[in-house]
Design an enzyme around this catalytic site. Structure first.
Site, PDB file in Angstrom:
ATOM      1  N   SER A  43      58.228   4.583   7.625  1.00  0.00           N
ATOM      2  CA  SER A  43      58.769   4.569   6.264  1.00  0.00           C
ATOM      3  C   SER A  43      59.240   3.169   5.870  1.00  0.00           C
ATOM      4  CB  SER A  43      59.895   5.585   6.112  1.00  0.00           C
ATOM      5  OG  SER A  43      60.914   5.345   7.055  1.00  0.00           O
ATOM      6  N   GLU A  44      59.721   2.382   6.841  1.00  0.00           N
ATOM      7  CA  GLU A  44      60.104   1.002   6.532  1.00  0.00           C
ATOM      8  C   GLU A  44      59.808   0.094   7.723  1.00  0.00           C
ATOM      9  OE1 GLU A  44      61.234   0.061   3.610  1.00  0.00           O
ATOM     10  OE2 GLU A  44      61.800   2.005   2.764  1.00  0.00           O
ATOM     11  N   THR A  45      59.401  -1.129   7.402  1.00  0.00           N
ATOM     12  CA  THR A  45      59.352  -2.220   8.369  1.00  0.00           C
ATOM     13  C   THR A  45      60.274  -3.312   7.839  1.00  0.00           C
ATOM     14  OG1 THR A  45      57.105  -1.725   9.091  1.00  0.00           O
ATOM     15  CG2 THR A  45      57.898  -3.970   9.452  1.00  0.00           C
TER      16      THR A  45
END
Length: 264
Positions: A43-45
């Site tokens: 969902s996030e980096t």
């Protein structure tokens, strides 16, 4: 480039929300950062780079876009600096799209100070009824970049089946679905978060959404300290408190893997 994958807002592996945290020591183009985020497909980096003033540059990318604020990836970034990269500062400063964010720790608990998102109540006979049946609706609001609907009870949130094309048609960052915590649960409110326009059908735990949920439920419950749970399949628990125009989000994190990206 070194990276660590962290499960945030949980103290057990393979729960909470995963983020990849990359330590940047040279120049990376925006296009390459987006490609790497798509490769991780989490969902996030998050990308960290130390600045000359001792503050850390922090940027967040979904598999599709760069975002303005991300709670779980900020928690993950702080966790990585303290536990994997030998940083000893008790308060970390992050330079972000949402201004300078400060993160501190007390034992294993990480606390993040984020700007509050003011919610504006909306007519439940309008856009909200394109998302859910009127009988389930208890309230609706515009929540900064997101839309928010309140359902009649916690079980309705748990059982909510998202109409992703209808949510995408709202042209917002995402949709927050929330309800008051069930009696005896120890929870003040529960929520879920859907962001198909950002490439995330359902986000497991969304810290930034709680900057709006804090404001919304403070008006409903006449209090400023909450225990909240995001009731996605992986799930996660957050401490939420309002301090003036700041929301303090608290939680734990655990590293699950690490490695090195071969960019040459």
């Amino acid at each position: 480039m070194k990276y660590v994958v962290v499960d945030a807002f949980t103290e057990r592996k393979f729960a909470g929300n995963s983020a990849a945290v990359c330590l940047v020591e040279g120049h990376l183009s925006d296009a390459l950062m987006q490609q790497i985020a798509a490769e991780f497909n989490l969902s996030e980096t998050a990308y960290l780079a130390l600045q000359s003033d001792g503050c850390w540059s922090l940027r967040w990318f979904t598999p599709m876009i760069e975002v303005n604020l991300c709670g779980h990836a900020t928690l993950a970034a702080a966790h990585v600096l303290w536990t994997e990269f030998g940083v000893s500062d008790e308060v970390l400063r992050f330079a972000t799209r949402s201004g300078e964010l400060r993160v501190s720790r007390m034992g294993a608990v990480v606390s993040m100070r984020f700007p509050i998102t003011v919610t504006v109540n909306s007519d439940t006979t309008g856009w909200a009824q394109t998302i859910v049946k009127p009988a389930l609706l208890s309230g609706a609001a515009i929540a900064g970049e997101d839309y928010l609907i309140e359902l009649k009870d916690a079980m309705a949130v748990q059982n909510f089946t998202p109409d992703l094309p209808a949510i995408a048609a709202l042209n917002s960052r995402g949709l927050i679905v929330s309800a008051k915590g069930a009696q005896g649960s120890g929870l003040d409110f529960v929520s879920r978060f859907f962001a198909p326009n950002a490439g995330i059908d359902e986000d497991p735990v969304t810290g930034s959404a709680h900057c709006a949920l804090a404001h919304y439920w403070a008006q409903k419950l006449a209090k400023t300290d909450f225990v909240a749970k995001q009731v996605s399949r992986r799930g996660g628990v957050l401490g939420v408190a309002i301090d003036g125009d700041i929301v303090v989000l608290s939680g734990k994190a655990i590293s699950t893997m690490s490695g090195e990206l071969r960019l040459g």
